[in-house]
Design a protein around this motif. Structure first.
Motif, PDB file in Angstrom:
ATOM      1  N   ALA A 275       0.826  -1.205   0.000  1.00  0.00           N
ATOM      2  CA  ALA A 275       0.000   0.000   0.000  1.00  0.00           C
ATOM      3  C   ALA A 275       0.860   1.254   0.000  1.00  0.00           C
ATOM      4  CB  ALA A 275      -0.914   0.014   1.225  1.00  0.00           C
ATOM      5  N   ARG A 276       0.384   2.273  -0.669  1.00  0.00           N
ATOM      6  CA  ARG A 276       0.989   3.600  -0.637  1.00  0.00           C
ATOM      7  C   ARG A 276       0.164   4.457   0.317  1.00  0.00           C
ATOM      8  NH1 ARG A 276       0.670   7.981  -5.460  1.00  0.00           N
ATOM      9  NH2 ARG A 276      -1.375   8.221  -4.490  1.00  0.00           N
ATOM     10  N   LEU A 277       0.803   4.938   1.360  1.00  0.00           N
ATOM     11  CA  LEU A 277       0.109   5.710   2.384  1.00  0.00           C
ATOM     12  C   LEU A 277       0.821   7.022   2.634  1.00  0.00           C
ATOM     13  CD1 LEU A 277      -0.508   2.839   4.980  1.00  0.00           C
ATOM     14  CD2 LEU A 277      -2.059   3.628   3.187  1.00  0.00           C
ATOM     15  N   GLN A 278       0.057   8.042   3.025  1.00  0.00           N
ATOM     16  CA  GLN A 278       0.649   9.315   3.427  1.00  0.00           C
ATOM     17  C   GLN A 278       0.984   9.325   4.905  1.00  0.00           C
ATOM     18  OE1 GLN A 278      -2.389  12.040   1.570  1.00  0.00           O
ATOM     19  NE2 GLN A 278      -0.539  13.032   0.813  1.00  0.00           N
ATOM     20  N   THR A 279       0.374   8.413   5.645  1.00  0.00           N
ATOM     21  CA  THR A 279       0.648   8.296   7.070  1.00  0.00           C
ATOM     22  C   THR A 279       0.372   6.869   7.495  1.00  0.00           C
ATOM     23  OG1 THR A 279      -0.009   9.024   9.280  1.00  0.00           O
ATOM     24  CG2 THR A 279      -1.704   9.039   7.582  1.00  0.00           C
ATOM     25  N   ILE A 280       1.045   6.410   8.534  1.00  0.00           N
ATOM     26  CA  ILE A 280       0.748   5.084   9.067  1.00  0.00           C
ATOM     27  C   ILE A 280      -0.016   5.197  10.382  1.00  0.00           C
ATOM     28  CG2 ILE A 280       2.711   4.005   7.936  1.00  0.00           C
ATOM     29  CD1 ILE A 280       4.106   4.030  10.714  1.00  0.00           C
ATOM     30  N   ALA A 281      -0.505   6.422  10.667  1.00  0.00           N
ATOM     31  CA  ALA A 281      -1.276   6.604  11.886  1.00  0.00           C
ATOM     32  C   ALA A 281      -2.579   5.815  11.834  1.00  0.00           C
ATOM     33  CB  ALA A 281      -1.559   8.089  12.098  1.00  0.00           C
ATOM     34  N   THR A 282      -3.119   5.669  10.636  1.00  0.00           N
ATOM     35  CA  THR A 282      -4.354   4.907  10.452  1.00  0.00           C
ATOM     36  C   THR A 282      -4.130   3.892   9.341  1.00  0.00           C
ATOM     37  OG1 THR A 282      -5.719   6.785  11.115  1.00  0.00           O
ATOM     38  CG2 THR A 282      -6.801   5.007   9.882  1.00  0.00           C
ATOM     39  N   ILE A 283      -4.282   2.615   9.674  1.00  0.00           N
ATOM     40  CA  ILE A 283      -4.160   1.560   8.675  1.00  0.00           C
ATOM     41  C   ILE A 283      -5.565   1.095   8.333  1.00  0.00           C
ATOM     42  CG2 ILE A 283      -3.199  -0.698   8.129  1.00  0.00           C
ATOM     43  CD1 ILE A 283      -1.088   1.480   8.505  1.00  0.00           C
ATOM     44  N   ASP A 284      -6.052   1.535   7.215  1.00  0.00           N
ATOM     45  CA  ASP A 284      -7.433   1.280   6.823  1.00  0.00           C
ATOM     46  C   ASP A 284      -7.486   1.332   5.309  1.00  0.00           C
ATOM     47  OD1 ASP A 284     -10.572   2.132   8.239  1.00  0.00           O
ATOM     48  OD2 ASP A 284     -10.229   1.694   6.132  1.00  0.00           O
ATOM     49  N   LYS A 285      -8.157   0.364   4.717  1.00  0.00           N
ATOM     50  CA  LYS A 285      -8.210   0.331   3.252  1.00  0.00           C
ATOM     51  C   LYS A 285      -8.947   1.528   2.664  1.00  0.00           C
ATOM     52  CE  LYS A 285      -8.083  -4.712   2.997  1.00  0.00           C
ATOM     53  NZ  LYS A 285      -8.832  -5.915   2.590  1.00  0.00           N
ATOM     54  N   ALA A 286      -9.670   2.261   3.481  1.00  0.00           N
ATOM     55  CA  ALA A 286     -10.361   3.450   2.986  1.00  0.00           C
ATOM     56  C   ALA A 286      -9.391   4.593   2.711  1.00  0.00           C
ATOM     57  CB  ALA A 286     -11.414   3.900   3.995  1.00  0.00           C
ATOM     58  N   PHE A 287      -8.163   4.460   3.221  1.00  0.00           N
ATOM     59  CA  PHE A 287      -7.179   5.520   3.061  1.00  0.00           C
ATOM     60  C   PHE A 287      -5.983   5.012   2.277  1.00  0.00           C
ATOM     61  CE2 PHE A 287      -9.335   8.378   5.823  1.00  0.00           C
ATOM     62  CZ  PHE A 287      -9.918   7.594   6.801  1.00  0.00           C
ATOM     63  N   GLY A 288      -5.503   5.815   1.345  1.00  0.00           N
ATOM     64  CA  GLY A 288      -4.338   5.437   0.568  1.00  0.00           C
ATOM     65  C   GLY A 288      -4.702   4.574  -0.627  1.00  0.00           C
ATOM     66  N   SER A 289      -3.661   4.034  -1.232  1.00  0.00           N
ATOM     67  CA  SER A 289      -3.828   3.164  -2.394  1.00  0.00           C
ATOM     68  C   SER A 289      -3.278   1.786  -2.057  1.00  0.00           C
ATOM     69  CB  SER A 289      -3.085   3.745  -3.597  1.00  0.00           C
ATOM     70  OG  SER A 289      -3.611   5.015  -3.940  1.00  0.00           O
ATOM     71  N   TRP A 290      -4.069   0.755  -2.341  1.00  0.00           N
ATOM     72  CA  TRP A 290      -3.741  -0.607  -1.939  1.00  0.00           C
ATOM     73  C   TRP A 290      -3.739  -1.532  -3.145  1.00  0.00           C
ATOM     74  CZ3 TRP A 290      -4.058  -2.559   3.421  1.00  0.00           C
ATOM     75  CH2 TRP A 290      -4.180  -1.529   4.366  1.00  0.00           C
ATOM     76  N   GLY A 291      -2.897  -2.556  -3.071  1.00  0.00           N
ATOM     77  CA  GLY A 291      -3.008  -3.644  -4.014  1.00  0.00           C
ATOM     78  C   GLY A 291      -4.196  -4.522  -3.666  1.00  0.00           C
ATOM     79  N   GLN A 292      -4.480  -5.477  -4.510  1.00  0.00           N
ATOM     80  CA  GLN A 292      -5.644  -6.341  -4.279  1.00  0.00           C
ATOM     81  C   GLN A 292      -5.378  -7.382  -3.194  1.00  0.00           C
ATOM     82  OE1 GLN A 292      -6.273  -8.081  -8.143  1.00  0.00           O
ATOM     83  NE2 GLN A 292      -4.865  -9.765  -7.769  1.00  0.00           N
ATOM     84  N   GLY A 293      -4.132  -7.602  -2.872  1.00  0.00           N
ATOM     85  CA  GLY A 293      -3.776  -8.575  -1.843  1.00  0.00           C
ATOM     86  C   GLY A 293      -3.438  -9.928  -2.433  1.00  0.00           C
ATOM     87  N   ILE A 294      -2.605 -10.672  -1.724  1.00  0.00           N
ATOM     88  CA  ILE A 294      -2.228 -12.011  -2.149  1.00  0.00           C
ATOM     89  C   ILE A 294      -2.288 -12.941  -0.937  1.00  0.00           C
ATOM     90  CG2 ILE A 294       0.244 -11.504  -1.846  1.00  0.00           C
ATOM     91  CD1 ILE A 294       0.782 -13.441  -4.171  1.00  0.00           C
ATOM     92  N   GLN A 295      -2.959 -14.059  -1.108  1.00  0.00           N
ATOM     93  CA  GLN A 295      -3.054 -15.042  -0.022  1.00  0.00           C
ATOM     94  C   GLN A 295      -1.749 -15.826   0.068  1.00  0.00           C
ATOM     95  OE1 GLN A 295      -5.647 -16.004   2.273  1.00  0.00           O
ATOM     96  NE2 GLN A 295      -3.939 -17.209   3.098  1.00  0.00           N
ATOM     97  N   VAL A 296      -1.175 -15.865   1.259  1.00  0.00           N
ATOM     98  CA  VAL A 296       0.007 -16.680   1.504  1.00  0.00           C
ATOM     99  C   VAL A 296      -0.315 -17.643   2.646  1.00  0.00           C
ATOM    100  CG1 VAL A 296       2.425 -16.719   2.174  1.00  0.00           C
ATOM    101  CG2 VAL A 296       1.564 -14.864   0.740  1.00  0.00           C
ATOM    102  N   THR A 297      -0.123 -18.911   2.389  1.00  0.00           N
ATOM    103  CA  THR A 297      -0.359 -19.947   3.382  1.00  0.00           C
ATOM    104  C   THR A 297       0.963 -20.586   3.768  1.00  0.00           C
ATOM    105  OG1 THR A 297      -2.563 -20.387   2.495  1.00  0.00           O
ATOM    106  CG2 THR A 297      -1.569 -22.097   3.860  1.00  0.00           C
ATOM    107  N   VAL A 298       1.185 -20.720   5.061  1.00  0.00           N
ATOM    108  CA  VAL A 298       2.392 -21.380   5.558  1.00  0.00           C
ATOM    109  C   VAL A 298       1.992 -22.772   6.034  1.00  0.00           C
ATOM    110  CG1 VAL A 298       4.295 -21.339   7.189  1.00  0.00           C
ATOM    111  CG2 VAL A 298       3.419 -19.192   6.224  1.00  0.00           C
ATOM    112  N   SER A 299       2.457 -23.759   5.334  1.00  0.00           N
ATOM    113  CA  SER A 299       2.084 -25.133   5.639  1.00  0.00           C
ATOM    114  C   SER A 299       3.097 -26.089   5.024  1.00  0.00           C
ATOM    115  CB  SER A 299       0.688 -25.438   5.090  1.00  0.00           C
ATOM    116  OG  SER A 299       0.358 -26.801   5.292  1.00  0.00           O
ATOM    117  N   SER A 300       3.293 -27.213   5.706  1.00  0.00           N
ATOM    118  CA  SER A 300       4.183 -28.233   5.147  1.00  0.00           C
ATOM    119  C   SER A 300       3.418 -29.157   4.216  1.00  0.00           C
ATOM    120  CB  SER A 300       4.828 -29.029   6.286  1.00  0.00           C
ATOM    121  OG  SER A 300       3.829 -29.573   7.119  1.00  0.00           O
TER     122      SER A 300
END
Length: 123
Positions: A98-123
């Motif tokens: 995400a590109r943010l102007q501040t990290i005071a608030t982490i919320d998808k309503a603020f800034g520009s975000w990627g769509q996200g990627i699921q990462v699973t940790v498993s053997s």
């Protein structure tokens, strides 16, 4: 209009290193005024800020993850990368850049975000 896109493996084995790349278009990661962030959301939980890299190249990490986290960038490709070492199943999450102007608030309503990627940790 800035766009961010995460890429990387969707499955990582325990104790290995998770590596994700964020490709940015529409803005330069060396531009001023923005923080370029990695954020994750474990299943059933809220957003967790991981860290950022600034236009200067300086980095700052969440204290809870700092010992395992590294964020770097390739300015020629306009990409920045997350590496999280010694992963466990507790690191399973959707990872966002995400590109943010501040990290005071982490919320998808603020800034520009990627769509996200699921990462699973498993053997």
């Amino acid at each position: 209009q800035v766009q961010l896109q995460e890429s990387g493996p969707g499955l990582v084995k325990p104790s290995q290193t998770l590596s994700l790349t964020c490709t940015v278009s529409g803005d330069s990661i060396t531009s001023n005024y923005y923080y370029w962030n990695w954020i994750r959301q474990p299943p059933g939980k809220g957003l967790e800020w991981i860290g950022y890299i600034m236009s200067s190249g300086s980095t700052y990490y969440s204290p809870s993850l700092e010992s395992r986290t590294s964020i770097s960038r390739d300015s020629t490709k306009n990409q920045f990368t997350l590496q999280l070492s010694s992963v466990t199943p507790e690191d399973t999450a959707v990872y966002y850049c995400a590109r943010l102007q501040t990290i005071a608030t982490i919320d998808k309503a603020f800034g520009s975000w990627g769509q996200g990627i699921q990462v699973t940790v498993s053997s």
